[in-house]
Structures are given as structure tokens and as C-alpha cells.
Design an enzyme around this catalytic site. Structure first.
Site, PDB file in Angstrom:
ATOM      1  N   CYS A   1       0.903  -1.174  -0.125  1.00 30.97           N
ATOM      2  CA  CYS A   1       0.098  -0.039   0.016  1.00 30.97           C
ATOM      3  C   CYS A   1       0.740   1.155   0.025  1.00 30.97           C
ATOM      4  O   CYS A   1       1.426   1.561  -0.980  1.00 30.97           O
ATOM      5  CB  CYS A   1      -0.916   0.065   1.224  1.00 30.97           C
TER       6      CYS A   1
ATOM      7  N   HIS B   1      -4.048  -5.978   1.858  1.00 29.71           N
ATOM      8  CA  HIS B   1      -3.711  -6.179   3.292  1.00 29.71           C
ATOM      9  C   HIS B   1      -3.941  -7.567   3.675  1.00 29.71           C
ATOM     10  O   HIS B   1      -4.403  -8.471   2.894  1.00 29.71           O
ATOM     11  CB  HIS B   1      -4.146  -5.030   3.986  1.00 29.71           C
TER      12      HIS B   1
END
EC number: 6.3.5.13
Length: 252
Positions: A96, A196
Site C-alpha cells: 500500500c 492487506h
């Protein structure tokens, strides 16, 4: 025969840690140790002066905007060390926010451009609407079909240049930008993703792929005996069926 040793550097664990990203380090460590490989994990913080080329694998997670800016400033100071490490064969996994920082730049919704380290041929543009939810994709890094699963929550839209390839193609979810159908990046020994979870917990083949690449710095023929991944594959397959309404494609 002396056992193999793997050295992992965890970049900015105190500031880049959302959605249990640090669990990826635990997954890598345990999957190596269960195979008799000695693992050393070092925490590398802002301001730490270290030789990154000493590490077989470097990991950095995602963070909130303020923490990401702090990490970005320090990562620029470490740019030369990072480039030398990758040139020496060090494997990098970035999630990310740290994935975005490895590109050429990040441009905010207000037009402010933040310089990246330029390790990856990509750039990111901030968006006003967040891209969130579970993702199912198909990995592009293997010569066989294999699904990948994870959770995304990002406002940045990342676009790959000609020098980078996607980590996966999107089956369900948004991916890098919600437009081109790509998720993540795979460029040499450097991998980035918006997933994630932690992503490696539900994707054991991806975890082992990173381990094999990292172990090539230690041995010409890295061998990873199979593990009992029943729980990991159960979680993976259930998410594929629930999110994408299809069967998981990875060989077990």
C-alpha cells in the site's frame, strides 16, 4: 552442513503498520523456520543508518498519510542504499503506502507532488474516493494459474510504466486504480501490492516464491520442502468462492 540463514529487514514497523501488515514478516519467518532455516529479523526505523544490502529480504507495510510522509522523507535518504540492495539481489515486498513510495512520484488530490525513490516504474495519483473491499486476482508471476486474495483500502491510483509488470490481474475488486484491471507490481525482485490481510497469510505460494528468491542470495538451489497449509488454503478458497463466486485455481 551449516543451516541456511535468512536475514529480513522490517522497514518502519512503528509508523507503517495498518491492517496487520507486520504479519507478513511473521509468515515469512515461520515458513522459513519450519523448514530448518535460521531467520534474523531486524527492525529498521526512521534515521537508522544501515547497510540494506546485507538483507536478503526487505519488507515495508502501509500507513496513514502523516506516517507515510515521515517514512517517505527517510526513504529518500536511504535511496542509494536501497538501490544497491536491490541490485545485489535483495527481495522487497511493499504494501500500500510503501508500495506507492517506491515509484517515481505520488501526486495528491491537490496537485502536490511527492518524490518517490524511483525504484519502480510507476506513479500514483491521489483520488477523492477510496477503493475498498476484498480482492481476488490471478497472479501473473507463475507459469501456472494461481489466485491471490486480500483486502484493499486506498485512495491512491497507481499506474504502471512499461518497465513494470502487474503482480496480478483483477477478477473481483479494484486493484491498482480501478481502471486497467491490474493489481500490484512485479519488477525484478521487487513486489508491491495494495493487498492487506496480511496478504501472505492466505497466499502461501506467494510467500514461498518470495522466500525462494531471497534464498538465492545464499544458495544456488533453494529448496523449500512442502508444509501442511490446510488452514491457509481453506481461508484462501473460501474467500475466492465468497468474493469472486469461482473456485480457487492454485495447485496444492
Amino acid at each position: 552442513m551449516r543451516p541456511l540463514k535468512l536475514k529480513i529487514g522490517h522497514l518502519y514497523p512503528d509508523v507503517l503498520e495498518v491492517y496487520s501488515d507486520r504479519g507478513n514478516v511473521t509468515v515469512l519467518q515461520k515458513r522459513a523456520e519450519w523448514r530448518g532455516i535460521d531467520v534474523q529479523v531486524d527492525r529498521i526505523g526512521i534515521g537508522d543508518d544501515v547497510n540494506l544490502a546485507e538483507y536478503d529480504l526487505l519488507f515495508a507495510g502501509g500507513g496513514e498519510d502523516r506516517e507515510q510522509m515521515r517514512a517517505a522523507e527517510d526513504l529518500l535518504r536511504k535511496r542509494d542504499a536501497l538501490l544497491k540492495a536491490v541490485a545485489s539481489g535483495t527481495v522487497v515486498l511493499a504494501i500500500c503506502g510503501s508500495y506507492q513510495l517506491l515509484g517515481r512520484y505520488f501526486e495528491t488530490v491537490n496537485g502536490h507532488r511527492i518524490e518517490g525513490v524511483g525504484l519502480l516504474d510507476l506513479y500514483t495519483i491521489g483520488g477523492r474516493r477510496r477503493l475498498t473491499g476484498n480482492v481476488v486476482g490471478k497472479l501473473t508471476i507463475f507459469d501456472f494459474e494461481c489466485t491471490v486474495v486480500g483486502y484493499e483500502n486506498h485512495s491512491g491510483r497507481t499506474y504502471l510504466g512499461s518497465g513494470a509488470a502487474p503482480l496480478a490481474t483483477v477478477v473481483s475488486g479494484h486493484g491498482n486504480n480501478g481502471e486497467d484491471g491490474w493489481e500490484g507490481v512485479a519488477q525484478g525482485t521487487v513486489f508491491g501490492t495494495y493487498l492487506h490481510g496480511p496478504v501472505l497469510a492466505k497466499n502461501p505460494l506467494l510467500a514461498d516464491h518470495l522466500l525462494r528468491l531471497a534464498l538465492k542470495r545464499r544458495t544456488d538451489r533453494p529448496h523449500l520442502p512442502p508444509l501442511d497449509d490446510e488452514w491457509e488454503w481453506t481461508a484462501h478458497e473460501r474467500l475466492v468462492r465468497r468474493v469472486a463466486h469461482m473456485e480457487a485455481a492454485c495447485p496444492r
